[in-house]
Write a protein that holds these residues in place. Structure first.
Motif, PDB file in Angstrom:
ATOM      1  N   MET B 130     -10.164  -4.971   8.340  1.00 60.92           N
ATOM      2  CA  MET B 130      -8.968  -5.519   7.888  1.00 60.92           C
ATOM      3  C   MET B 130      -9.160  -6.098   6.422  1.00 60.92           C
ATOM      4  O   MET B 130      -8.159  -6.800   6.048  1.00 60.92           O
ATOM      5  CB  MET B 130      -8.346  -6.543   8.760  1.00 60.92           C
ATOM      6  N   GLU B 131     -10.421  -5.865   5.900  1.00 60.67           N
ATOM      7  CA  GLU B 131     -10.649  -6.577   4.517  1.00 60.67           C
ATOM      8  C   GLU B 131     -10.683  -8.195   4.462  1.00 60.67           C
ATOM      9  O   GLU B 131     -10.324  -8.896   3.973  1.00 60.67           O
ATOM     10  CB  GLU B 131      -9.967  -6.232   3.512  1.00 60.67           C
ATOM     11  N   MET B 132     -11.157  -8.535   5.803  1.00 60.02           N
ATOM     12  CA  MET B 132     -11.011 -10.061   5.961  1.00 60.02           C
ATOM     13  C   MET B 132     -12.364 -10.591   6.338  1.00 60.02           C
ATOM     14  O   MET B 132     -12.532 -11.610   6.950  1.00 60.02           O
ATOM     15  CB  MET B 132     -10.210 -10.190   7.287  1.00 60.02           C
ATOM     16  N   GLY B 133     -13.407  -9.720   5.891  1.00 55.70           N
ATOM     17  CA  GLY B 133     -14.966 -10.305   6.219  1.00 55.70           C
ATOM     18  C   GLY B 133     -15.268 -11.663   5.535  1.00 55.70           C
ATOM     19  O   GLY B 133     -16.048 -12.259   6.206  1.00 55.70           O
ATOM     20  N   SER B 144      -3.139 -16.974   4.528  1.00 53.85           N
ATOM     21  CA  SER B 144      -2.036 -16.685   4.041  1.00 53.85           C
ATOM     22  C   SER B 144      -1.194 -15.983   4.988  1.00 53.85           C
ATOM     23  O   SER B 144      -1.743 -15.632   5.972  1.00 53.85           O
ATOM     24  CB  SER B 144      -1.911 -15.616   2.626  1.00 53.85           C
ATOM     25  N   GLY B 145      -0.010 -15.788   4.966  1.00 58.45           N
ATOM     26  CA  GLY B 145       0.987 -15.016   5.972  1.00 58.45           C
ATOM     27  C   GLY B 145       0.336 -13.602   6.112  1.00 58.45           C
ATOM     28  O   GLY B 145       0.182 -13.279   7.215  1.00 58.45           O
ATOM     29  N   GLY B 146      -0.103 -12.837   5.271  1.00 53.78           N
ATOM     30  CA  GLY B 146      -0.560 -11.548   5.262  1.00 53.78           C
ATOM     31  C   GLY B 146      -1.818 -11.349   5.873  1.00 53.78           C
ATOM     32  O   GLY B 146      -2.314 -10.771   6.672  1.00 53.78           O
ATOM     33  N   GLU B 147      -2.633 -12.674   5.586  1.00 49.86           N
ATOM     34  CA  GLU B 147      -4.143 -12.777   6.085  1.00 49.86           C
ATOM     35  C   GLU B 147      -3.662 -12.849   7.638  1.00 49.86           C
ATOM     36  O   GLU B 147      -4.611 -12.395   8.432  1.00 49.86           O
ATOM     37  CB  GLU B 147      -4.765 -13.593   5.597  1.00 49.86           C
ATOM     38  N   ILE B 181       0.754  -4.339   5.181  1.00 50.77           N
ATOM     39  CA  ILE B 181       0.480  -4.376   6.558  1.00 50.77           C
ATOM     40  C   ILE B 181       0.890  -3.205   7.277  1.00 50.77           C
ATOM     41  O   ILE B 181       0.332  -2.603   7.899  1.00 50.77           O
ATOM     42  CB  ILE B 181       1.336  -5.678   7.191  1.00 50.77           C
ATOM     43  N   MET B 182       2.200  -2.536   6.644  1.00 49.69           N
ATOM     44  CA  MET B 182       2.529  -1.177   7.245  1.00 49.69           C
ATOM     45  C   MET B 182       1.460  -0.142   6.617  1.00 49.69           C
ATOM     46  O   MET B 182       1.422   0.816   7.599  1.00 49.69           O
ATOM     47  CB  MET B 182       3.726  -0.933   6.432  1.00 49.69           C
ATOM     48  N   ASP B 183       0.804  -0.426   5.530  1.00 47.82           N
ATOM     49  CA  ASP B 183      -0.263   0.616   5.234  1.00 47.82           C
ATOM     50  C   ASP B 183      -1.349   0.653   6.235  1.00 47.82           C
ATOM     51  O   ASP B 183      -2.030   1.609   6.665  1.00 47.82           O
ATOM     52  CB  ASP B 183      -0.716   0.363   3.944  1.00 47.82           C
ATOM     53  N   ILE B 184      -1.722  -0.609   6.726  1.00 53.37           N
ATOM     54  CA  ILE B 184      -2.682  -0.822   7.552  1.00 53.37           C
ATOM     55  C   ILE B 184      -2.438  -0.340   8.925  1.00 53.37           C
ATOM     56  O   ILE B 184      -3.205   0.625   9.682  1.00 53.37           O
ATOM     57  CB  ILE B 184      -2.978  -2.272   7.776  1.00 53.37           C
ATOM     58  N   LEU B 185      -1.310  -0.452   9.203  1.00 55.73           N
ATOM     59  CA  LEU B 185      -0.810   0.312  10.684  1.00 55.73           C
ATOM     60  C   LEU B 185      -0.664   1.838  10.553  1.00 55.73           C
ATOM     61  O   LEU B 185      -1.104   2.507  11.663  1.00 55.73           O
ATOM     62  CB  LEU B 185       0.710  -0.487  11.025  1.00 55.73           C
ATOM     63  N   SER B 186      -0.255   2.212   9.461  1.00 58.35           N
ATOM     64  CA  SER B 186      -0.108   3.632   9.427  1.00 58.35           C
ATOM     65  C   SER B 186      -1.548   4.211   9.585  1.00 58.35           C
ATOM     66  O   SER B 186      -1.768   5.333  10.002  1.00 58.35           O
ATOM     67  CB  SER B 186       0.480   4.127   8.250  1.00 58.35           C
ATOM     68  N   ARG B 187      -2.547   3.581   8.674  1.00 58.92           N
ATOM     69  CA  ARG B 187      -3.952   3.920   8.583  1.00 58.92           C
ATOM     70  C   ARG B 187      -4.771   4.024  10.263  1.00 58.92           C
ATOM     71  O   ARG B 187      -5.267   4.858  10.613  1.00 58.92           O
ATOM     72  CB  ARG B 187      -4.753   3.304   7.738  1.00 58.92           C
ATOM     73  N   LEU B 188      -4.128   2.949  10.775  1.00 56.69           N
ATOM     74  CA  LEU B 188      -4.838   2.707  12.275  1.00 56.69           C
ATOM     75  C   LEU B 188      -4.309   3.809  13.227  1.00 56.69           C
ATOM     76  O   LEU B 188      -4.913   4.203  13.761  1.00 56.69           O
ATOM     77  CB  LEU B 188      -4.592   1.690  12.797  1.00 56.69           C
ATOM     78  N   ASN B 189      -3.033   4.286  12.798  1.00 52.41           N
ATOM     79  CA  ASN B 189      -2.375   5.244  13.749  1.00 52.41           C
ATOM     80  C   ASN B 189      -3.157   6.441  13.485  1.00 52.41           C
ATOM     81  O   ASN B 189      -3.449   7.459  14.514  1.00 52.41           O
ATOM     82  CB  ASN B 189      -0.870   5.417  13.538  1.00 52.41           C
ATOM     83  N   ARG B 190      -3.385   6.763  12.178  1.00 55.24           N
ATOM     84  CA  ARG B 190      -3.915   8.060  11.814  1.00 55.24           C
ATOM     85  C   ARG B 190      -5.387   7.973  12.151  1.00 55.24           C
ATOM     86  O   ARG B 190      -5.781   9.095  12.854  1.00 55.24           O
ATOM     87  CB  ARG B 190      -3.614   8.151  10.163  1.00 55.24           C
ATOM     88  N   GLU B 191      -6.076   7.117  11.770  1.00 51.84           N
ATOM     89  CA  GLU B 191      -7.638   7.540  11.716  1.00 51.84           C
ATOM     90  C   GLU B 191      -8.145   6.922  13.113  1.00 51.84           C
ATOM     91  O   GLU B 191      -9.142   7.407  13.562  1.00 51.84           O
ATOM     92  CB  GLU B 191      -8.129   6.409  10.730  1.00 51.84           C
TER      93      GLU B 191
END
Lengths: 416, 222
Positions: B130-133, B144-147, B181-191
């Motif tokens: 999630m790029e939160m390393g 932040s909210g996004g984090e 966040i939607m991009d992350i969810l889409s990526r998770l769904n795909r990958e």
């Protein structure tokens, strides 16, 4: 139960954590200190008898002699028959009996309080052996006398002098400072019991008030098993009849007049109130904490925590707080006990237990046994208080956990 | 390639104090599918999501997820069912404020017998994904909210769920962060091939899904 989560929860919510820890610890400290005070007063009440090597003293009240000449009984201590002494020795729980004979001797030139003692019996006034300031202690079977230091100073009596008493003469073998020892049955002159009994038998004045045989006495010092003192005292009262005077630690406890000394029930009630208040404070603080965490509990359940996982986590949190509260309460109580040890108590000794003719100097003065309050916290009390604290924490956590974990996650997690 | 059915809801009804909020809804979802549930506020979409995810029991009807029927289960069985099959993402993140990022991610694993090191490793992997390393040890208050939502997504993935239920996942975020966040969810769904059912009232967000289910007044329209 997750320890990291537990510690972080307690650390980050420290205001609430400290509130519940302090609330409970004050209650625990009060419980300990109230009980320690009660025990201290009880221990203090034992001291007048303990220092004379006994747990109970026994006397019998009688009549005031018509004439104060020669050897007479003080009105608070007349004859105790040998048969009665034998019965006392046979009471279950009695570990030993010391005998004494206290007389007022009115000689033409002075009045003397004289006490006949069993020189070899550790129960009773033979404890004066350790308070000899000059000369030596009495030897059994010898007609000799010990003189109290103040009396010796007043009349210029020295070791080696001959003391006239009730028409007889006794060599003075020692000077004793009775004020260092017991406050009960204090006399001016101490003789072997046998000598004192002979003085009593030959006194017509004394025999006219209360017939006295050579083996009789008028003071008994009873050593009894601690847990049977009350039963022994009851049996003693039965043997001694209506005029019997039986003094136990309880008698002194009543004289102390403190609420802690007066009643075990008061201490119990006060302890109970302290611990109830502490439990309520702890419960209220923890309940507030848990109620505020309803959403968090909902999250835990949503992500798969079972009812028992939630209860175990909350219980562990409250038990941890209660352990810390118990330790803190114990430390507070220890500090308080150290402070209270500086407190002095004065135990009034009834005139009857150390009778002095009122017309003699100091005869009407109240005698006190003054000592520092022996406040200490026994391990059993500390362990009980710790256990109680943990039980309160466990029950509080368990009850709140059971209640809050019934929450439906969907109800608390609906977005605003 | 044909996909197997992972979630089935049959004739689902939910009443609250005599008011029927969900009115006989039947739907199915395939493994790896991304579905959005849209409708006006109060139309019953969050209630339907709660029923399908096992957070709530239907008054009537049956839910089958990954071949297991959840509707007759006890509370504890439901909790276990959720832990093994489901991940959640909430609008208001619902992170535990006293736990740091990696601990929040590992939260579903706390009741599981697993070494702390393993838990941390799994949580760290997900947070890095999630790029939160660099935020592993930060408390939610420092994020932040996004984090926060990234941490919540990592938490939803920690137990390798079959389906992620997301309730307005971008609702508390600005448009840029919501987009990410939607991009992350889409990526998770795909990958990761994770099925996602997402409740939203935002048509633009709903478009990110493969299929849109519309609800109105407790019923599914399409």
């Amino acid at each position: 139960m997750d320890l990291r989560y537990l510690l972080k929860e307690l650390y980050y919510q420290r205001r609430r954590t400290l509130a519940s820890i302090f609330g409970l610890s004050i209650g625990i400290a009060l419980l300990i200190i109230l009980n320690a005070l009660s025990m201290a007063y009880r221990e203090a009440a034992r001291s007048p008898l303990k220092e004379i090597g006994a747990d109970i003293t026994v006397q019998r009240a009688g009549d005031v002699p018509e004439e104060l000449t020669g050897a007479v009984f003080p009105c608070s201590a007349v004859t105790i028959r040998k048969e009665e002494v034998d019965k006392v020795q046979a009471i279950a729980g009695v570990q030993g009996v010391g005998r004494g004979l206290l007389l007022w001797v009115f000689d033409p030139d002075r009045a003397t309080i004289a006490l006949g003692i069993e020189t070899e019996n550790p129960i009773g006034p033979a404890i004066l052996r350790s308070s000899i300031t000059e000369g030596r202690f009495l030897e059994d079977g010898k007609p000799e006398a010990l003189v109290e230091v103040a009396f010796a100073r007043q009349f210029g009596i020295r070791v080696g002098d001959t003391l006239p008493l009730a028409g007889r003469k006794f060599p003075v073998v020692g000077i004793v400072d009775a004020s260092r020892a017991a406050k009960i049955a204090v006399a001016n002159v101490y003789l072997p019991l046998r000598e004192m009994q002979e003085v009593a038998v030959s006194s017509r004045q004394l025999q006219s008030v209360s017939p006295f045989d050579p083996e009789d006495v008028n003071l008994l010092f009873v050593k009894a098993e601690q847990e049977r003192i009350r039963d022994v005292a009851t049996s003693l009262r039965e043997i001694m009849g209506k005029k019997g005077q039986v003094a136990t630690p309880d008698s002194f406890l009543k004289l102390l007049g403190s609420l802690f000394a007066l009643s075990e029930k008061f201490t119990m009630a006060a302890s109970l109130i302290a611990i109830l208040v502490a439990a309520l404070v702890a419960f209220k603080t923890m309940a507030g904490n848990v109620a505020e965490r309803a959403r968090e509990i909902g999250v835990l359940k949503a992500v798969g925590w079972a009812h028992r996982n939630v209860v175990a986590q909350l219980m562990a949190e409250s038990v941890t707080q209660s352990i810390v509260a118990g330790i803190l309460g114990l430390l507070i109580a220890l500090a308080a006990a150290m402070g209270l040890r500086f407190m002095q108590v004065s135990i009034p000794i009834p005139w009857e237990m150390s009778p002095t003719p009122h017309f003699l100097p100091g005869g009407g003065d109240q005698i006190f046994k003054t000592l520092q309050l022996p406040v200490y916290i026994p391990r059993s009390l500390a362990a009980f208080a710790m256990l109680l604290s943990i039980v309160i924490g466990g029950m509080t956590g368990g009850l709140l956990g059971r209640h809050i974990s019934r929450i439906k996650p969907s109800e608390v997690l609906r977005h605003e | 390639m044909s996909r197997s059915t992972i979630l089935v809801g049959e004739n689902l009804k939910k009443n609250y104090n005599g008011l029927q909020v969900v009115k006989g809804v039947s739907l199915a979802m395939e493994a790896g599918e991304f579905v959005s549930l849209v409708g006006k506020s109060g139309c019953g979409k969050t209630t339907l999501l709660s029923i399908l995810s096992g957070l709530e029991r239907p008054t009537e009807g049956k839910v089958t997820l990954n071949g297991k029927e959840s509707t007759g289960a006890s509370e504890d069985e439901l909790a276990l069912f959720r832990r093994e099959n489901v991940g959640f993402i909430f609008q208001s993140f619902n992170l535990i404020p006293t736990l740091c990022a990696w601990e929040n991610v590992a939260l579903p694993l706390f009741p599981v017998k697993m070494a702390k090191g393993q838990m941390r490793k799994r949580a760290t992997e997900l947070l890095e994904m999630m790029e939160m390393g660099r935020r592993l040890n930060h408390l939610p208050s420092a994020l932040s909210g996004g984090e926060k939502q990234r941490v919540a997504i990592a938490r939803a993935l920690v137990n390798r769920p079959k389906v992620i239920f997301a309730d307005e996942p971008t609702g508390n975020l600005d448009s840029g962060t919501g987009e990410a966040i939607m991009d992350i969810l889409s990526r998770l769904n795909r990958e990761e091939n994770v099925a996602i059912m997402m409740v939203t009232h935002d048509p633009e967000v709903a478009k990110k899904a493969e299929r849109v289910i519309r609800m109105h007044d407790g019923e599914v329209l399409s």
